[in-house]
Design a protein around this motif. Structure first.
Motif, PDB file in Angstrom:
ATOM      1  N   LEU A 218     -43.485  -0.116 -17.455  1.00 53.29           N
ATOM      2  CA  LEU A 218     -42.095   0.158 -17.844  1.00 53.29           C
ATOM      3  C   LEU A 218     -41.490  -1.016 -18.600  1.00 53.29           C
ATOM      4  O   LEU A 218     -40.804  -0.840 -19.611  1.00 53.29           O
ATOM      5  CB  LEU A 218     -41.265   0.492 -16.608  1.00 53.29           C
ATOM      6  N   HIS A 219     -41.762  -2.232 -18.125  1.00 52.20           N
ATOM      7  CA  HIS A 219     -41.216  -3.431 -18.767  1.00 52.20           C
ATOM      8  C   HIS A 219     -41.763  -3.572 -20.190  1.00 52.20           C
ATOM      9  O   HIS A 219     -41.001  -3.832 -21.131  1.00 52.20           O
ATOM     10  CB  HIS A 219     -41.562  -4.664 -17.920  1.00 52.20           C
ATOM     11  N   ASN A 220     -43.056  -3.384 -20.353  1.00 51.30           N
ATOM     12  CA  ASN A 220     -43.663  -3.474 -21.690  1.00 51.30           C
ATOM     13  C   ASN A 220     -43.130  -2.393 -22.623  1.00 51.30           C
ATOM     14  O   ASN A 220     -42.882  -2.645 -23.804  1.00 51.30           O
ATOM     15  CB  ASN A 220     -45.183  -3.371 -21.597  1.00 51.30           C
ATOM     16  N   ALA A 221     -42.937  -1.208 -22.104  1.00 46.21           N
ATOM     17  CA  ALA A 221     -42.413  -0.119 -22.929  1.00 46.21           C
ATOM     18  C   ALA A 221     -40.976  -0.400 -23.361  1.00 46.21           C
ATOM     19  O   ALA A 221     -40.600  -0.148 -24.521  1.00 46.21           O
ATOM     20  CB  ALA A 221     -42.491   1.201 -22.166  1.00 46.21           C
ATOM     21  N   SER A 222     -40.181  -0.947 -22.454  1.00 42.74           N
ATOM     22  CA  SER A 222     -38.781  -1.240 -22.808  1.00 42.74           C
ATOM     23  C   SER A 222     -38.717  -2.395 -23.803  1.00 42.74           C
ATOM     24  O   SER A 222     -37.883  -2.382 -24.718  1.00 42.74           O
ATOM     25  CB  SER A 222     -37.955  -1.545 -21.570  1.00 42.74           C
ATOM     26  N   ILE A 223     -39.583  -3.386 -23.665  1.00 42.27           N
ATOM     27  CA  ILE A 223     -39.609  -4.492 -24.625  1.00 42.27           C
ATOM     28  C   ILE A 223     -40.020  -3.983 -26.002  1.00 42.27           C
ATOM     29  O   ILE A 223     -39.428  -4.351 -27.015  1.00 42.27           O
ATOM     30  CB  ILE A 223     -40.563  -5.609 -24.143  1.00 42.27           C
ATOM     31  N   LYS A 224     -41.016  -3.127 -26.045  1.00 37.02           N
ATOM     32  CA  LYS A 224     -41.478  -2.576 -27.323  1.00 37.02           C
ATOM     33  C   LYS A 224     -40.354  -1.793 -28.000  1.00 37.02           C
ATOM     34  O   LYS A 224     -40.106  -1.938 -29.196  1.00 37.02           O
ATOM     35  CB  LYS A 224     -42.681  -1.667 -27.089  1.00 37.02           C
TER      36      LYS A 224
END
Length: 78
Positions: A16-22
């Protein structure tokens, strides 16, 4: 009660964190690009055009003589 719990899906937290950063990087890149284009078109280009228009008819010697006649230049003798 267990029927309600069985119907609600578990949240997907993996990545989730990586997706939100992207997503945030893509949005910020698009907004930065739009703002740079807007500043160029709405501020820089008109300012360049105004300078170009001013210096098309600007006469430095005429301006110098006008300032000299007004007494603004202390180091220039009449």
């Amino acid at each position: 009660m267990s029927e309600v719990a069985a119907k609600i899906p578990k949240p997907v937290l993996r990545g989730l964190h990586n997706a939100s950063i992207k997503r945030n990087l893509i949005v910020s890149g698009v907004l930065c690009t739009i703002s740079v284009i807007a500043v160029k078109l709405l501020y820089v280009d008109p300012k360049k055009q105004a300078y170009a228009d001013f210096y098309k008819t600007y006469d430095a010697n005429k301006s110098f003589e006008r300032m000299k006649a007004a007494g603004l230049l202390q180091s220039v003798k009449d």
